[in-house]
Scaffold this motif. Structure first.
Motif: not given
Length: 237
Positions: A90-93, A51-54
């Motif tokens: 926000p999924n990345a941080p 999800l952080a890569w999306v």
């Protein structure tokens, strides 16, 4: 290709390759951690990392739309895809908050010097690396989108955009960690989300909790992003 060069390509491709390698190494470290019972306690981080890569992928799509679509349809497409980037950003941080799982899943006796145990440091360093990866992925995608904002609306507007995104993302991370909503809930259950947000934000017993968490989360985000921005800009001088 000239249009892509103006958006810092192929430099972005090199950075994406580096992030891919860093992700692979980090996830191998996550997989290698086993509890005394033989379980692998952090496998959920694979999904969180995906999800952080999306937002990184969406940021690249925005660059391509900016360069290769006609002006008549560019604005509509960029607004639609940009909204998707905003919801997923926000999924990345959010990976920073996965640090709590070290203390929730690592078995230790608080009355003993558990920090002398190298296994504890293996858990902590591994998830800390994941947290740094999340900040890098978030900073990269935000830097990319800010560049489009700078080209379109100017430097001041682009920094206002950055502050706005990081403030709302801090609140989004709070929601994801404490309320356990997902990015797609905004699309799947918008009415329910708005109702619950109103209740939550008007509940005086929760306002201090929300503000304090978001304050510290915003500090982490803005410091890490400005550092990423300065390093990136200095490299071009």
């Amino acid at each position: 290709m000239e249009k892509l060069k103006s958006l810092n390509y192929p430099g972005k491709i090199y950075l994406i390759i580096f992030l891919c390698v860093a992700t692979l190494i980090s996830l191998i470290s996550v997989y290698n951690i086993q509890s005394p019972s033989g379980n692998r306690p952090y496998l959920f981080i694979f999904w969180d990392t995906f999800l952080a890569w999306v937002p990184v992928g969406i940021a690249v799509i925005l660059d391509l739309l900016f360069c290769y679509t006609r002006k008549k349809i560019r604005a509509v497409l960029i607004i639609f895809v940009g909204a998707s980037w905003f919801f997923f950003f926000p999924n990345a941080p959010y990976l920073v908050t996965d640090l709590l799982h070290v203390f929730a899943r690592y078995s230790f006796d608080p009355d003993k010097r558990f920090w002398a145990d190298l296994v504890f440091w293996q858990h902590l360093f591994t998830i800390f690396t994941i947290a740094i990866l999340g900040l890098l992925l978030g900073s990269f995608s935000l830097f990319s989108v800010q560049n489009l904002m700078r080209i379109s609306f100017g430097v001041i507007a682009s920094w206002i955009f950055v502050i706005f995104v990081l403030l709302l993302s801090s609140f989004g991370i709070y929601i994801g960690r404490f309320v356990r909503w997902n990015s797609w809930d905004v699309i799947m259950r918008p009415g329910y989300i708005l109702k619950e947000l109103f209740i939550m934000l008007t509940d005086t017993s929760k306002q201090s909790h929300i503000f304090t968490f978001c304050k510290f989360m915003f500090m982490v985000l803005i410091i890490s992003y400005v550092l990423f921005y300065v390093i990136t800009r200095v490299r071009k001088l």
